[in-house]
Design a protein around this motif. Structure first.
Motif, short mmCIF file in Angstrom:
data_model
loop_
_atom_site.label_atom_id
_atom_site.label_comp_id
_atom_site.label_asym_id
_atom_site.label_seq_id
_atom_site.Cartn_x
_atom_site.Cartn_y
_atom_site.Cartn_z
N ASP A 36 0.82 -1.22 0.00
CA ASP A 36 0.00 0.00 0.00
C ASP A 36 0.85 1.27 0.00
OD1 ASP A 36 -2.26 -1.57 0.05
OD2 ASP A 36 -2.46 -1.49 2.25
N GLY A 37 2.06 1.16 0.54
CA GLY A 37 2.95 2.31 0.57
C GLY A 37 2.75 3.24 1.74
N VAL A 38 1.85 2.89 2.68
CA VAL A 38 1.62 3.71 3.87
C VAL A 38 1.42 2.81 5.08
CG1 VAL A 38 0.59 5.64 2.61
CG2 VAL A 38 -0.87 3.79 3.44
N MET A 39 1.70 3.33 6.24
CA MET A 39 1.46 2.57 7.47
C MET A 39 -0.05 2.43 7.69
SD MET A 39 4.19 1.47 8.93
CE MET A 39 3.62 1.12 10.60
N PRO A 40 -0.52 1.23 7.99
CA PRO A 40 -1.96 1.01 8.20
C PRO A 40 -2.45 1.57 9.54
CG PRO A 40 -0.74 -1.02 8.56
CD PRO A 40 0.25 -0.01 8.07
N GLU A 41 -3.75 1.60 9.70
CA GLU A 41 -4.33 2.13 10.93
C GLU A 41 -4.04 1.25 12.13
OE1 GLU A 41 -8.43 3.04 10.73
OE2 GLU A 41 -8.25 4.35 8.97
N ARG A 42 -3.94 -0.06 11.91
CA ARG A 42 -3.72 -0.99 13.03
C ARG A 42 -2.56 -1.92 12.72
NH1 ARG A 42 -7.46 -0.63 16.87
NH2 ARG A 42 -9.38 0.53 16.36
N ASP A 43 -1.90 -2.37 13.78
CA ASP A 43 -0.77 -3.27 13.60
C ASP A 43 -1.26 -4.68 13.40
OD1 ASP A 43 -1.41 -4.36 16.08
OD2 ASP A 43 0.25 -3.39 17.14
N TRP A 44 -0.33 -5.61 13.34
CA TRP A 44 -0.70 -6.99 13.00
C TRP A 44 -1.50 -7.67 14.10
CZ3 TRP A 44 1.39 -11.73 15.09
CH2 TRP A 44 2.29 -11.53 16.13
N GLN A 45 -1.51 -7.10 15.31
CA GLN A 45 -2.31 -7.64 16.41
C GLN A 45 -3.61 -6.88 16.61
OE1 GLN A 45 0.93 -7.32 19.36
NE2 GLN A 45 0.88 -9.56 19.52
N GLY A 46 -3.89 -5.93 15.71
CA GLY A 46 -5.13 -5.17 15.78
C GLY A 46 -5.07 -3.93 16.64
N LYS A 47 -3.91 -3.58 17.15
CA LYS A 47 -3.76 -2.39 17.98
C LYS A 47 -3.52 -1.17 17.10
CE LYS A 47 -1.61 -5.16 21.66
NZ LYS A 47 -0.37 -5.37 22.46
N PRO A 48 -3.97 0.01 17.53
CA PRO A 48 -3.80 1.22 16.72
C PRO A 48 -2.32 1.53 16.47
CG PRO A 48 -5.40 1.58 18.46
CD PRO A 48 -4.76 0.26 18.76
N CYS A 49 -2.01 1.94 15.24
CA CYS A 49 -0.65 2.35 14.89
C CYS A 49 -0.53 3.86 15.09
CB CYS A 49 -0.33 2.01 13.44
SG CYS A 49 -0.01 0.28 13.14
N PRO A 50 0.36 4.33 15.93
CA PRO A 50 0.48 5.77 16.19
C PRO A 50 0.87 6.58 14.96
CG PRO A 50 2.32 4.57 17.15
CD PRO A 50 1.33 3.55 16.71
N ASP A 51 1.57 5.95 14.01
CA ASP A 51 2.00 6.69 12.82
C ASP A 51 1.27 6.24 11.56
OD1 ASP A 51 3.14 4.20 12.82
OD2 ASP A 51 5.11 4.87 12.09
N HIS A 52 0.00 5.83 11.71
CA HIS A 52 -0.74 5.36 10.55
C HIS A 52 -0.89 6.49 9.52
CE1 HIS A 52 -4.65 7.38 11.21
NE2 HIS A 52 -4.38 7.23 12.51
N GLY A 53 -0.86 6.08 8.28
CA GLY A 53 -0.94 7.05 7.18
C GLY A 53 0.41 7.56 6.73
N ARG A 54 1.47 7.30 7.48
CA ARG A 54 2.80 7.75 7.09
C ARG A 54 3.27 7.01 5.85
NH1 ARG A 54 7.66 5.53 7.96
NH2 ARG A 54 6.90 4.09 9.58
N GLU A 55 3.82 7.74 4.91
CA GLU A 55 4.32 7.14 3.68
C GLU A 55 5.56 6.30 3.96
OE1 GLU A 55 4.41 8.91 -0.68
OE2 GLU A 55 6.20 9.55 0.44
N ILE A 56 5.62 5.13 3.32
CA ILE A 56 6.73 4.21 3.50
C ILE A 56 7.65 4.27 2.28
CG2 ILE A 56 7.39 1.78 3.79
CD1 ILE A 56 4.66 1.29 5.05
N ALA A 57 8.95 4.35 2.50
CA ALA A 57 9.95 4.23 1.43
C ALA A 57 9.73 5.22 0.31
CB ALA A 57 9.97 2.80 0.89
N ASP A 58 9.35 6.43 0.68
CA ASP A 58 9.22 7.51 -0.30
C ASP A 58 8.27 7.14 -1.45
OD1 ASP A 58 9.79 10.06 -1.27
OD2 ASP A 58 11.43 9.35 -2.53
N GLY A 59 7.24 6.39 -1.11
CA GLY A 59 6.24 6.05 -2.12
C GLY A 59 6.51 4.80 -2.92
N TRP A 60 7.70 4.19 -2.74
CA TRP A 60 7.97 2.93 -3.43
C TRP A 60 7.22 1.80 -2.72
CZ3 TRP A 60 10.21 2.04 -8.00
CH2 TRP A 60 10.95 3.07 -8.57
N ARG A 61 6.87 0.77 -3.49
CA ARG A 61 6.08 -0.33 -2.95
C ARG A 61 6.75 -1.68 -3.24
NH1 ARG A 61 2.88 3.84 -4.32
NH2 ARG A 61 0.93 4.18 -3.16
#
Length: 425
Positions: free
Chosen positions: A76-101
């Motif tokens: 997706d190229g961005v941090m998701p809303e929740r982590d792999w255990q279903g807990k909220p991600c504090p930095d959700h929506g942050r772009e990963i790797a400068d937009g590379w996927r």
């Protein structure tokens, strides 16, 4: 539909186990880019290593659930809303790797790995023994030994959607690895190394050698026949300097044990090159009989498959795909005739193995990419490197320290090869 093709890198997953002590071994999960080239250490990326004795019924599912979450985020190229255990991600929506996927489109390994990760049937399973179709060892119309164009299993090829629907209908959970949203059933690849180099080729080469030795050109007993074969191969190598050569002598038992089927024992790469020798050997000693002509045809078909893979680029031409498909059917047709004749004569020759069926899928249904470009040689090399690191670790901390040392060896900026060696030791 999940892939942004403009800024995406395709990757493949691999898993395998390697013994590190007499009592235990490590199971390694890694990923690599399908675009990369270079040494194993610089192109293979370890996700984790786990001691086999620490693996329980849910260990692999847990690992692949965690990996699937990470790879889906990379897709997706961005941090998701929740982590792999279903807990909220504090930095959700942050772009990963400068937009590379990163998009995961392939899973590689041996058959045993696929049965562990995907719950696929084993080669002895009944009634169905193949993860790609309904081929069977017990249902006559679907028997996997029938490789002809009219074989019943051909009409039962599964799509990813059909595979998922069947699991749901049977009340079976989707394997965790398929939580990776860009990985499809069609991306679970049969491997040339395991199916062909360590499988089909060993049988073809061994049977051609035995057939020629039994003609008596080199003597009347097995010792003389094997010695003659060895000298003949040495002479052949002199005219084929670029071939990967076998190691050691060739006693008769290396080709055929007394109560076993012919199966030449050598390293996989050496056996691959021996396919061309088997063709030349069969042609040279053919007396023109129908059986000898079939020996030549089988060896020539195998050698031609290897030639196509060696000469073609990453993506096969349309004509190469068509030829591989024709070769697959013709090869199985002639080999089956030899196998049937051997059974009728009560001779242990031309054994059929389920790897022949996997070879047909490789040649006919997975030729969207050159099989040579995705074979597991680099992944197997990674297992040797991991073992080398693991042997320098204490048994109680092997998994943790292997990962730590791998990171130090590969990601410490400015590190050179002469510094790496002491770290491994």
């Amino acid at each position: 539909m999940h892939i942004n093709v403009s800024r995406s890198l395709a990757i493949t997953l691999h898993g395998d186990g390697a013994p590190t002590t007499k009592a235990d071994g490590l199971f390694t999960i890694s990923w690599s880019s399908l675009h990369a080239s270079g040494s194993t250490r610089h192109t293979k990326n370890i996700f984790t290593v786990v001691r086999k004795k620490d693996m329980g019924p849910g260990t692999l599912d847990t690992l692949f659930n965690r990996l699937a979450w990470a790879l889906n985020a990379c897709c997706d190229g961005v941090m998701p809303e929740r982590d792999w255990q279903g807990k909220p991600c504090p930095d959700h929506g942050r772009e990963i790797a400068d937009g590379w996927r990163l998009v995961t489109i392939m899973l590689r390994g041996d058959w045993e790995f696929f049965t562990q990760i995907c719950n696929f049937p084993t080669w002895t399973a009944v009634p169905n023994m193949c993860w790609m179709c309904n081929a069977s060892s017990t249902i006559g119309p679907l028997v996997w030994t029938n490789g002809l164009a009219t074989a019943g299993w051909r009409a039962t090829m599964r799509s990813h959607e059909q595979y998922v629907a069947k699991l749901l209908a049977d009340g079976v959970a989707l394997p965790a690895v398929f939580q990776i949203k860009t990985l499809r059933l069609e991306g679970v690849m049969g491997d040339v190394l395991h199916a062909l180099d360590q499988g089909v080729a060993t049988h073809v080469v061994g049977n051609v050698m035995v057939s020629v030795m039994r003609k008596g050109h080199w003597g009347g007993n097995q010792a003389l026949q094997a010695a003659g074969l060895e000298e003949h191969l040495k002479t052949w190598y002199k005219g084929h300097n670029k071939m990967y050569k076998i190691e050691g002598k060739i006693p008769y038992q290396r080709v055929k044990a007394s109560i076993d089927w012919p199966k030449f024992k050598a390293k996989a790469a050496a056996t691959r090159h021996l396919a061309h020798y088997a063709e030349d050997l069969a042609r040279e000693f053919s007396d023109g009989s129908e059986d000898d002509q079939k020996d030549v045809a089988v060896a020539a078909g195998l050698a031609r498959m290897y030639t196509i893979m060696a000469e073609q680029p990453r993506f096969l031409s349309r004509s190469a795909k068509a030829e591989l498909s024709r070769l697959s059917v013709a090869f199985m047709d002639v080999y089956s005739q030899l196998a049937d004749a051997a059974v009728a004569a009560r001779m242990r020759m031309w054994k059929m193995s389920p790897k022949f069926h996997i070879l047909q899928h490789i040649c006919e249904h997975q030729s969207w990419i050159n099989p040579r470009m995705v074979w597991c040689y680099g992944d197997e090399d990674l297992q040797h490197l991991v073992k080398e690191v693991a042997l320098s670790c204490h048994p109680t901390t092997t998994a943790h320290m292997t990962l730590y040392k791998w990171v130090v060896c590969n990601f410490t900026e400015g590190i050179t090869d002469h510094v790496v060696a002491p770290v491994r030791g």
